[in-house]
Design an enzyme around this catalytic site. Structure first.
Site, PDB file in Angstrom:
ATOM      1  N   CYS A 125      13.312  44.279  -7.668  1.00  0.00           N
ATOM      2  CA  CYS A 125      12.693  43.064  -8.202  1.00  0.00           C
ATOM      3  C   CYS A 125      13.278  42.744  -9.583  1.00  0.00           C
ATOM      4  CB  CYS A 125      11.190  43.253  -8.310  1.00  0.00           C
ATOM      5  SG  CYS A 125      10.368  41.894  -9.147  1.00  0.00           S
ATOM      6  N   ASP A 164       1.782  10.273   3.411  1.00  0.00           N
ATOM      7  CA  ASP A 164       2.460  11.141   4.365  1.00  0.00           C
ATOM      8  C   ASP A 164       1.464  12.148   4.925  1.00  0.00           C
ATOM      9  OD1 ASP A 164       4.466  12.166   5.862  1.00  0.00           O
ATOM     10  OD2 ASP A 164       5.465  13.233   4.217  1.00  0.00           O
ATOM     11  N   GLU A 212       0.845  -1.197   0.000  1.00  0.00           N
ATOM     12  CA  GLU A 212       0.000   0.000   0.000  1.00  0.00           C
ATOM     13  C   GLU A 212       0.877   1.242   0.000  1.00  0.00           C
ATOM     14  OE1 GLU A 212      -2.424  -0.121   3.501  1.00  0.00           O
ATOM     15  OE2 GLU A 212      -3.006  -2.215   3.171  1.00  0.00           O
ATOM     16  N   TYR A 268      -6.878   2.331   6.064  1.00  0.00           N
ATOM     17  CA  TYR A 268      -6.038   1.184   5.701  1.00  0.00           C
ATOM     18  C   TYR A 268      -5.965   0.083   6.749  1.00  0.00           C
ATOM     19  CZ  TYR A 268      -2.928   4.430   8.177  1.00  0.00           C
ATOM     20  OH  TYR A 268      -2.405   5.325   9.068  1.00  0.00           O
ATOM     21  N   LYS A 328      10.839   2.631   2.755  1.00  0.00           N
ATOM     22  CA  LYS A 328      10.930   4.086   2.606  1.00  0.00           C
ATOM     23  C   LYS A 328      11.743   4.475   1.386  1.00  0.00           C
ATOM     24  CE  LYS A 328       8.988   6.234   6.195  1.00  0.00           C
ATOM     25  NZ  LYS A 328       9.783   6.744   7.295  1.00  0.00           N
ATOM     26  N   CYS A 371      10.221  43.299 -12.268  1.00  0.00           N
ATOM     27  CA  CYS A 371       9.625  44.587 -12.625  1.00  0.00           C
ATOM     28  C   CYS A 371      10.456  45.784 -12.160  1.00  0.00           C
ATOM     29  CB  CYS A 371       8.210  44.687 -12.060  1.00  0.00           C
ATOM     30  SG  CYS A 371       8.175  44.955 -10.279  1.00  0.00           S
ATOM     31  N   CYS A 416       8.630  41.697  -3.390  1.00  0.00           N
ATOM     32  CA  CYS A 416       8.590  42.808  -4.330  1.00  0.00           C
ATOM     33  C   CYS A 416       7.332  43.623  -4.071  1.00  0.00           C
ATOM     34  CB  CYS A 416       8.566  42.248  -5.751  1.00  0.00           C
ATOM     35  SG  CYS A 416       7.944  43.427  -6.958  1.00  0.00           S
ATOM     36  N   CYS A 452       3.657  44.237 -10.886  1.00  0.00           N
ATOM     37  CA  CYS A 452       4.693  43.233 -11.139  1.00  0.00           C
ATOM     38  C   CYS A 452       4.044  42.006 -11.771  1.00  0.00           C
ATOM     39  CB  CYS A 452       5.387  42.843  -9.837  1.00  0.00           C
ATOM     40  SG  CYS A 452       6.613  41.542 -10.056  1.00  0.00           S
ATOM     41  N   LYS A 500       2.389   4.464   1.264  1.00  0.00           N
ATOM     42  CA  LYS A 500       2.446   5.025   2.618  1.00  0.00           C
ATOM     43  C   LYS A 500       2.180   6.515   2.498  1.00  0.00           C
ATOM     44  CE  LYS A 500       5.154   5.051   6.845  1.00  0.00           C
ATOM     45  NZ  LYS A 500       5.116   6.483   7.115  1.00  0.00           N
TER      46      LYS A 500
HETATM   47  S1  IVH Z   1      -0.483   0.507   8.734  1.00  0.00           S
HETATM   48  C1  IVH Z   1       0.429  -1.665  12.442  1.00  0.00           C
HETATM   49  N1  IVH Z   1      -0.821   1.505   6.326  1.00  0.00           N
HETATM   50  O1  IVH Z   1       2.574   5.169   8.691  1.00  0.00           O
HETATM   51  C2  IVH Z   1       0.012  -0.942  11.235  1.00  0.00           C
HETATM   52  N2  IVH Z   1       0.183   2.883   7.970  1.00  0.00           N
HETATM   53  O2  IVH Z   1       4.903   4.333  10.588  1.00  0.00           O
HETATM   54  C3  IVH Z   1       0.324   0.470  11.308  1.00  0.00           C
HETATM   55  N3  IVH Z   1       0.723   5.145   7.207  1.00  0.00           N
HETATM   56  O3  IVH Z   1       1.290   5.612  11.911  1.00  0.00           O
HETATM   57  C4  IVH Z   1      -0.182   1.314  10.255  1.00  0.00           C
HETATM   58  N4  IVH Z   1      -0.032   4.907   5.152  1.00  0.00           N
HETATM   59  O4  IVH Z   1       0.421   7.094  10.036  1.00  0.00           O
HETATM   60  C5  IVH Z   1      -0.366   1.734   7.572  1.00  0.00           C
HETATM   61  N5  IVH Z   1      -1.220   2.266   4.179  1.00  0.00           N
HETATM   62  C6  IVH Z   1      -0.765   2.488   5.404  1.00  0.00           C
HETATM   63  C7  IVH Z   1      -0.213   3.734   5.796  1.00  0.00           C
HETATM   64  C8  IVH Z   1       0.262   3.879   7.091  1.00  0.00           C
HETATM   65  C9  IVH Z   1       0.529   5.730   6.016  1.00  0.00           C
HETATM   66  C10 IVH Z   1       1.362   5.785   8.367  1.00  0.00           C
HETATM   67  C11 IVH Z   1       0.557   5.754   9.624  1.00  0.00           C
HETATM   68  C12 IVH Z   1       1.377   5.042  10.644  1.00  0.00           C
HETATM   69  C13 IVH Z   1       2.744   5.182  10.078  1.00  0.00           C
HETATM   70  C14 IVH Z   1       3.578   4.002  10.529  1.00  0.00           C
END
Ligand code: IVH
Length: 679
Positions: free
Chosen positions: A420, A120, A116, A238, A326, A423, A438, A443, A118
């Site tokens: 600037c 942010d 999935e 999720y 990551k 302008c 500016c 501008c 991740k």
């Molecule tokens: S699963 C035990 N799924 O990542 C399962 N987390 O470092 C924990 N996050 O605190 C979470 N997308 O804020 C999961 N598809 C995803 C996610 C996700 C973002 C974030 C979430 C969590 C952090 C874990």
């Protein structure tokens, strides 16, 4: 009450929930906004007339809770864990190998993984009791978070009830609403919305958010839910925490249930056989993520089977069945050839490094942002320096570090220009602020901002000319400075997208109305450096005419109370500029001749700080419009009457809220009284 009313209310809610879902979750609307508004209005009116029919999960109940002083805490039944990270393919393989070992499954038997994106953003937990959304909380320390229920209710992709009364498109299996369930997801902001919020804040002089994540966190933790409601937050769900009354075979089924309950889940999720497929997904997704409208900082790889998840368990505070792969912010080394200055839409000047082209994370870049002058000093970046650059979530690369041992003494320190680069107008850097701007009125880089300021409420108050329209006008080359607004024609406006004849006429009418203004407003609208609303007022009162102000000397100006030498200097420099002359001449030709008698623009509105509740049917404006007016004039609007309410505006057929107001001794006024108040 007639049974038909009850049935109509049920039908309306079902329709509204369905269209809400089609719009906010599936992004496939089937009806127009106007039709949707009509349904919503009818429901609101029926609920007003029959308050006994209002339920907490009614779509009318998303906004309207009163601001609070602080959040309460909320205990998670099952803790919200965090994830350990894998920073390379090898680390993900090691995770897979360990899982095989712990489960005593030979490595030749691939494990099934769900991959999935991740997201942010900010993790939240949503608790549903008997299907009803009852609590929403932040992650907090994992065990206890903040109770942000009212704020989360404003997110339209969060269902208020899991017992749905319309068929789900394409569900393989039905999931009745469980007795109790905690649902976990990530609240986030799309890039475009993040930019919009920051622009709005910059306009108001409020500090801007550094990235979408911070903006999402700040919006979710707003004490006033009506502010959260305006931020267009979104959520991908999720996972589930504690559950009672439903069982899942695996993560993939959890996602199916979430979808069945009408939550939004990420469309990029895959079911993979073995670590190789998972890695393949991670690799492909690294480029794909850069084209998504929200920030993704990795891939979460989860063992699919619940049974295997339980056997793997967790250590410390992260599960052994999931890991975050990551994406390293990709870095590269290159040489700075030059430092140029870019002018943004708010007039903000951003120094940018022009570098030898270099590849970072699959794209060739030759520019990196240096943010501002203070940052350049802090990192001691010079022209000729060899630097490390990196590209993170947002696409613009930045300079992270200077490799000082590569210097040969020929490097040149950067100096911010005095004018600037676009302008030629002056550059201003207010005390204590990092950003230089500016001040040029025309501008090209910041025309939008200038025009928005000009049209804004405390300036010329041109009601129908908002930020979106200004952008459209500029893109269509219909305006180049604020005064061009007065020369727009109906035909020109109607060439714009989404602009019908009726709206175009409204726009023209509000521009026309704006001509009838006061001198102080016009002075303020010109956006002279250091001349805020208050100073504009003082100047208007003193000079009582634009020409007199224009011809005033520094000495005359400095003699005005509250006008110091810096302000005087700025005014004297403003009027002789060519672009100022052009704008003033066009304003004169357009017939913008302000009333010379000044009336306070920022005069304390009678609504400032007051809490309003509207009830019953209004004749002249919709409830949303009325509430918007209140907010614009510094008050707030809520949907329920309490002892903190200052004023109830009762329309026709007002019911229980009116009774409650009387009971509590809250002031009650008519719609006409209200209209007089806001005049
Ligand atoms: S699963 C035990 N799924 O990542 C399962 N987390 O470092 C924990 N996050 O605190 C979470 N997308 O804020 C999961 N598809 C995803 C996610 C996700 C973002 C974030 C979430 C969590 C952090 C874990």
């Amino acid at each position: 009450m007639a049974e038909e009313v009850r049935q109509r209310v049920d039908w309306l809610r079902r329709e509204i929930n369905k269209h809400n879902y089609l719009y906010y979750v599936l992004d496939q609307p089937e009806i127009s906004d106007a039709d949707f508004d009509r349904l919503m209005r009818e429901l609101t009116e029926l609920e007003e007339r029959y308050p006994e029919l209002v339920t907490p999960d009614s779509p009318t109940q998303r906004v309207g809770a009163a601001p609070r002083r602080q959040f309460g805490t909320h205990e998670h039944r099952e803790p919200m864990l965090s994830l350990s990270n894998a920073f390379s393919d090898e680390e993900l393989r090691a995770f897979d190998a360990r899982a095989h070992r712990l489960l005593q499954i030979p490595e030749a038997d691939p494990l099934e993984y769900v991959t999935e994106p991740k997201i942010d953003g900010l993790a939240v937990s949503l608790t549903y009791v008997d299907g009803l959304f009852t609590f929403g909380a932040t992650r907090g320390d994992g065990y206890r978070g903040e109770n942000i229920t009212q704020n989360l209710r404003t997110i339209k992709s969060i269902p208020l009830n899991l017992n749905h009364t319309w068929e789900h498109p394409g569900a393989k299996r039905a999931f009745p609403a469980p007795r109790f369930i905690e649902i976990r997801g990530e609240v986030f902001l799309e890039h475009e919305e993040f930019r919009r919020i920051n622009e709005e804040r910059a306009e108001k002089g409020a500090p801007t958010f550094a990235n979408p994540r911070n903006a999402a966190a700040g919006s979710v933790r707003q004490l006033d839910p009506s502010v959260t409601a305006r931020r267009n937050l979104d959520i991908f769900t999720y996972a589930v925490g504690a559950v009672e009354g439903v069982e899942f075979a695996g993560q993939y089924e959890v996602l199916e249930a979430l979808r069945y309950w009408r939550f939004k889940t990420n469309p990029e999720i895959r079911l993979c056989r073995g670590v190789d497929q998972a890695l393949e997904f991670c690799g492909e997704f690294d480029t794909k993520r850069l084209s998504l409208p929200y920030d993704v900082d990795g891939v979460v790889v989860k063992v699919n089977s619940r049974e295997l998840q339980e056997r793997l368990g967790s250590v410390a505070r992260s599960p052994r069945w999931a890991i975050a792969y990551k994406y390293a912010p990709t870095q590269a080394v290159t040489v700075i050839q030059n430092i140029i200055v870019q002018v943004g839409r708010t007039g903000a000047l951003t120094p940018v490094a022009v570098m030898d082209p270099v590849e970072v994370g699959g794209v060739t870049v030759s520019r990196a942002t240096l943010h501002n002058e203070d940052e350049i000093r802090r990192k001691d970046v010079r022209v000729g320096d060899t630097v490390v650059i990196q590209r993170a979530g947002e696409v613009i690369p930045e300079v992270v570090e200077v490799l000082k041992d590569k210097r040969d003494g020929d490097e040149i320190e950067f100096r911010m220009p005095d004018n600037c680069p676009i302008c030629g107008a002056d550059i201003e850097k207010p005390e204590g602020e990092a950003v230089a701007r500016c001040v040029g009125i025309a501008c090209p880089a910041q025309i939008g901002e200038r025009i928005r300021h000009f049209a804004s409420r405390l300036a010329m108050d041109i009601e129908h000319v908002g930020p979106a329209l200004v952008n459209q006008l500029i893109e269509a080359h219909l305006v180049g400075d604020p005064a061009d607004l007065y020369f727009l024609t109906l035909d020109q406006l109607m060439t714009l997208e989404r602009m019908g004849e009726k709206s175009a006429r409204n726009v023209l009418a509000s521009i026309e109305r704006g001509k009838d203004t006061t001198l102080n407003r016009l002075i303020y609208a010109l956006g002279i450096r250091h001349v805020g609303e208050r100073t504009a007022q003082v100047l208007a009162e003193h000079f009582a005419g634009l020409d007199r102000l224009r011809n005033a000397s520094v000495e005359e100006l400095s003699a005005v109370p509250d006008v110091g030498p810096v302000v005087a200097e700025s005014i004297v420099r403003f009027f002789p500029r060519d672009e100022t002359k052009t704008v003033l001449e066009k304003l004169r030709r357009a017939g913008v001749t302000p009333r010379e008698v000044a009336r306070p623009a920022g005069e304390q509105s009678p609504l400032a700080g007051k809490r309003f509740v509207f009830t019953g049917e209004l004749r002249n404006l919709t409830r949303e419009e009325a509430e918007e007016k209140v907010r614009l004039l510094g008050g707030s609007a809520s949907s329920s009457v309490s002892k903190n309410t200052d004023c109830v505006v009762a329309g026709e057929r007002a019911g229980s809220k009116l009774a409650k107001a009387r009971e509590l001794g809250v002031a009650v006024i008519s719609e006409d009284d209200f209209l007089r108040m806001i005049k």
